[in-house]
Design an enzyme around this catalytic site. Sequence first.
Site, short mmCIF file in Angstrom:
data_model
loop_
_atom_site.label_atom_id
_atom_site.label_comp_id
_atom_site.label_asym_id
_atom_site.label_seq_id
_atom_site.Cartn_x
_atom_site.Cartn_y
_atom_site.Cartn_z
N LEU A 92 0.84 -1.19 0.00
CA LEU A 92 0.00 0.00 0.00
C LEU A 92 0.88 1.24 0.00
O LEU A 92 1.80 1.36 0.81
CB LEU A 92 -0.91 0.00 1.23
N HIS A 93 0.62 2.14 -0.93
CA HIS A 93 1.35 3.41 -0.95
C HIS A 93 0.47 4.49 -1.55
O HIS A 93 -0.29 4.25 -2.47
CB HIS A 93 2.69 3.30 -1.69
#
Length: 132
Positions: A92-93
């Site tokens: 996740l970014h």
Amino acid sequence: MFCAIATGERSGHIVSADDVAVAFLDTRPLFKGHVLVVPVEHVETLTDLPHTRVGSFFARVQGMAAAVERGVDATGTFVAMNNRVSQSVPHLHVHVVPRERGDGLRGFFWPRTRYDSDAEAAGYAARVRDAL
């Protein structure tokens, strides 16, 4: 790769780090000052992030959006993430990209479509609502 940056095993231009998130410069920025914010603990997508951590994580994203604007004297920011499709790193970014009017950024804005009718739109709304 992002896990290694978050733990310090791999170098990166760290902007901020705490027990919730690490923020660092994107190595291939859309514009200089483009920051990625990642949770310290590995999760692949937004739907994998435990709901108890969503608020604290997005508080870091919100703070980074303000910091990018101030830090690079930007007019605004573009804040975005992909989940699986177009997600080049399976961690996740959130992208926080400095923006200016007329900066030419158009790559994120794909061709739009329309619903054929209000009934079709209502049907899609119901399908998503039912999935909640």
